[in-house]
Design an enzyme around this catalytic site. Structure first.
Site, PDB file in Angstrom:
ATOM      1  N   LYS A 190     -82.852 -71.717   9.729  1.00  0.00           N
ATOM      2  CA  LYS A 190     -83.392 -71.641  11.092  1.00  0.00           C
ATOM      3  C   LYS A 190     -84.423 -70.525  11.135  1.00  0.00           C
ATOM      4  CE  LYS A 190     -79.926 -73.417  14.284  1.00  0.00           C
ATOM      5  NZ  LYS A 190     -78.969 -73.088  15.354  1.00  0.00           N
ATOM      6  N   ASN A 224     -72.239 -72.542  17.332  1.00  0.00           N
ATOM      7  CA  ASN A 224     -72.595 -71.919  18.618  1.00  0.00           C
ATOM      8  C   ASN A 224     -71.382 -71.492  19.438  1.00  0.00           C
ATOM      9  OD1 ASN A 224     -75.399 -72.168  18.231  1.00  0.00           O
ATOM     10  ND2 ASN A 224     -75.231 -74.344  18.718  1.00  0.00           N
ATOM     11  N   LYS A 258     -70.610 -71.668   6.172  1.00  0.00           N
ATOM     12  CA  LYS A 258     -71.929 -72.039   6.706  1.00  0.00           C
ATOM     13  C   LYS A 258     -72.573 -73.136   5.850  1.00  0.00           C
ATOM     14  CE  LYS A 258     -75.979 -70.918   9.025  1.00  0.00           C
ATOM     15  NZ  LYS A 258     -76.707 -69.970   9.832  1.00  0.00           N
ATOM     16  N   HIS A 302     -71.717 -68.677  21.939  1.00  0.00           N
ATOM     17  CA  HIS A 302     -73.140 -68.397  22.145  1.00  0.00           C
ATOM     18  C   HIS A 302     -73.667 -68.805  23.530  1.00  0.00           C
ATOM     19  CE1 HIS A 302     -73.000 -67.457  17.930  1.00  0.00           C
ATOM     20  NE2 HIS A 302     -74.286 -67.157  17.891  1.00  0.00           N
ATOM     21  N   GLU A 311     -70.093 -62.322  14.497  1.00  0.00           N
ATOM     22  CA  GLU A 311     -70.304 -63.656  13.908  1.00  0.00           C
ATOM     23  C   GLU A 311     -69.194 -63.989  12.900  1.00  0.00           C
ATOM     24  OE1 GLU A 311     -72.430 -66.021  14.697  1.00  0.00           O
ATOM     25  OE2 GLU A 311     -74.029 -65.033  15.787  1.00  0.00           O
ATOM     26  N   HIS A 355     -75.455 -65.782  24.970  1.00  0.00           N
ATOM     27  CA  HIS A 355     -76.900 -65.728  25.222  1.00  0.00           C
ATOM     28  C   HIS A 355     -77.187 -65.282  26.657  1.00  0.00           C
ATOM     29  CE1 HIS A 355     -77.952 -68.645  21.709  1.00  0.00           C
ATOM     30  NE2 HIS A 355     -78.033 -67.378  21.336  1.00  0.00           N
ATOM     31  N   ARG A 407     -99.097 -75.005   5.839  1.00  0.00           N
ATOM     32  CA  ARG A 407     -98.083 -76.059   6.041  1.00  0.00           C
ATOM     33  C   ARG A 407     -96.807 -75.824   5.236  1.00  0.00           C
ATOM     34  NH1 ARG A 407    -102.678 -79.687   6.157  1.00  0.00           N
ATOM     35  NH2 ARG A 407    -103.170 -79.988   8.344  1.00  0.00           N
ATOM     36  N   GLU A 462     -78.890 -79.638  13.131  1.00  0.00           N
ATOM     37  CA  GLU A 462     -78.047 -79.430  14.308  1.00  0.00           C
ATOM     38  C   GLU A 462     -77.980 -80.668  15.209  1.00  0.00           C
ATOM     39  OE1 GLU A 462     -78.163 -75.363  15.841  1.00  0.00           O
ATOM     40  OE2 GLU A 462     -77.673 -76.150  17.808  1.00  0.00           O
ATOM     41  N   ARG A 514     -73.408 -78.929  13.136  1.00  0.00           N
ATOM     42  CA  ARG A 514     -73.927 -77.553  13.151  1.00  0.00           C
ATOM     43  C   ARG A 514     -73.757 -76.882  14.518  1.00  0.00           C
ATOM     44  NH1 ARG A 514     -79.232 -75.318   9.942  1.00  0.00           N
ATOM     45  NH2 ARG A 514     -78.985 -73.147  10.528  1.00  0.00           N
ATOM     46  N   HIS A 551     -76.559 -58.784  19.508  1.00  0.00           N
ATOM     47  CA  HIS A 551     -76.246 -60.219  19.539  1.00  0.00           C
ATOM     48  C   HIS A 551     -74.744 -60.443  19.311  1.00  0.00           C
ATOM     49  CE1 HIS A 551     -76.646 -64.504  19.071  1.00  0.00           C
ATOM     50  NE2 HIS A 551     -76.111 -64.440  17.861  1.00  0.00           N
TER      51      HIS A 551
HETATM   52  N1  GLY Z   1     -76.808 -69.222  13.544  1.00  0.00           N
HETATM   53  C1  GLY Z   1     -76.453 -70.554  13.852  1.00  0.00           C
HETATM   54  C2  GLY Z   1     -77.045 -71.543  12.922  1.00  0.00           C
HETATM   55  O1  GLY Z   1     -77.574 -71.180  11.883  1.00  0.00           O
HETATM   56  O2  GLY Z   1     -77.004 -72.711  13.187  1.00  0.00           O
END
Ligand code: GLY
Length: 355
Positions: free
Chosen positions: A139, A248, A230, A251, A181, A255, A117, A240, A244, A268
């Site tokens: 993430k 994107n 960030k 993206h 990025e 994607h 956990r 998010e 957040r 990417h």
């Molecule tokens: N890579 C996008 C984020 O961390 O939200």
């Protein structure tokens, strides 16, 4: 040495990020001092193991070596990591150390977030993309046959050790992938609501050559700026729900580029750069920005010499974008530029993109 910290108020958790050009053996000592006697499992990229395994000096029995490539971020490896942790008898007091790029960080982080956990994990990013983005913010994920990152958690590391020295041996395409990025951050800077004025756009245009030559101090500064942006976003919206989402930018279409080429043809970051171009074109079409800003963005991108990506069939791309996990059944969600370094979220019906 640059020391930053991330404060996640909702979880009452704070963790340090150090950015330091240092020898691998010095970094190893710092990792051990942080571990403070804890038992651990190292998940390490095969490439990094080949280049730095000896200097890092971890015992074979303590390592899970992960082959490179997005396809390795799967259930099978997730299960193997958990089994290895069980075999090593890691307890809740122990830790997992991720040494590699985004794939290693996401997979090891996911394993750490679910093992007993949740146990500690340490991020040691070795690619530019992982240094400026994926190692910070918590993430974690694995991919499934239905798509990328569809199973995962938000689970913050306990510390992030960024050593730009690793970037010296990074191959050119992976370096450019990280730059994709980085450039994205320059187009969202004002929306990140960072207290400090960092002016990434100016930093990029003043340092093109030094960045491309991977000059140590310049890279450390570049990483610092991106991480500060960030942190500012993640501290305000870890899960998010709102802010957040701006990360994107590029993206939604990016994607789809990765998906239509089976995650094999483009990195990417290359796909994100194509997504940035798409986002700027769409923003012009929708009268959100004037053409001068789009030309400016094209110029920034051009300076870093990304590969050309062909135009794919738009109706096919729209179908793929509808499957993006950020889209709803009806609308495709985009983050689009509204002004210099300012972005906002927009929803469009598929037919509104075809216009
Ligand atoms: N890579 C996008 C984020 O961390 O939200």
């Amino acid at each position: 040495m640059i020391n930053l910290s991330v404060n996640i108020k909702s979880e009452n958790k704070s963790y340090p990020i150090s950015i330091e050009n240092q020898s691998i053996s010095t970094m190893r000592e710092k990792i051990f001092s942080f571990l403070n006697g804890k038992n651990f499992l190292v998940v390490i990229s095969e490439k990094v193991e080949k280049l730095y395994g000896k200097e890092l000096g971890f015992e074979k029995s303590q390592k899970f070596i992960l082959k490179d490539g997005e396809k390795e971020k799967n259930f099978k490896n997730y299960k193997k990591i958990l089994e290895k942790a069980l075999k090593l008898k890691l307890t809740r007091q122990d830790a997992i150390i991720a040494i590699g790029g985004g794939v290693v960080g996401d997979l090891a982080g996911f394993a750490a977030s679910t093992y007993m956990r949740g146990i500690s994990y340490i991020q040691v990013p070795t690619t530019l993309l992982a240094c400026v983005d994926s190692s910070v913010g918590g993430k974690t994920a694995i991919d499934t046959s239905f798509g990328k990152n569809l199973v995962g958690t938000f689970y913050q590391p306990d510390i992030v050790f960024i050593n730009p020295n690793f970037l010296k041996t990074l191959d050119e395409r992976q370096f450019k992938s990280g730059m994709g990025e980085v450039i994205k951050y320059s187009f969202i800077e004002k929306s990140c609501k960072c207290d400090e004025e960092l002016n990434l756009t100016n930093f990029l245009s003043d340092n093109v050559q030094k960045i491309l030559e991977r000059e140590e101090k310049t890279l450390a500064k570049l990483i610092e700026i991106c991480i500060k942006l960030k942190i500012s976003v993640v501290e305000k919206d870890e899960k998010e729900s709102n802010l957040r989402k701006i990360l994107n930018l590029g993206h939604t279409y990016g994607h789809a580029v990765e998906k239509i080429t089976n995650y094999k043809k483009y990195t990417h970051g290359e796909a994100v750069v194509e997504g940035l171009r798409f986002a700027f074109n769409l923003a012009v079409k929708k009268n959100l920005i004037d053409k001068n800003y789009k030309y400016f963005a094209d110029d920034v991108i051009k300076k870093f010499k990304f590969c050309e990506i062909p135009k794919f069939d738009l109706p096919k791309m729209i179908k793929l974008m509808q499957m993006d996990k950020k889209s709803t059944s009806k609308y495709i969600i985009f983050i689009l530029p509204k002004d210099y370094s300012v972005v906002e979220e927009f929803s469009f019906l598929p037919e509104e993109i075809l216009l």
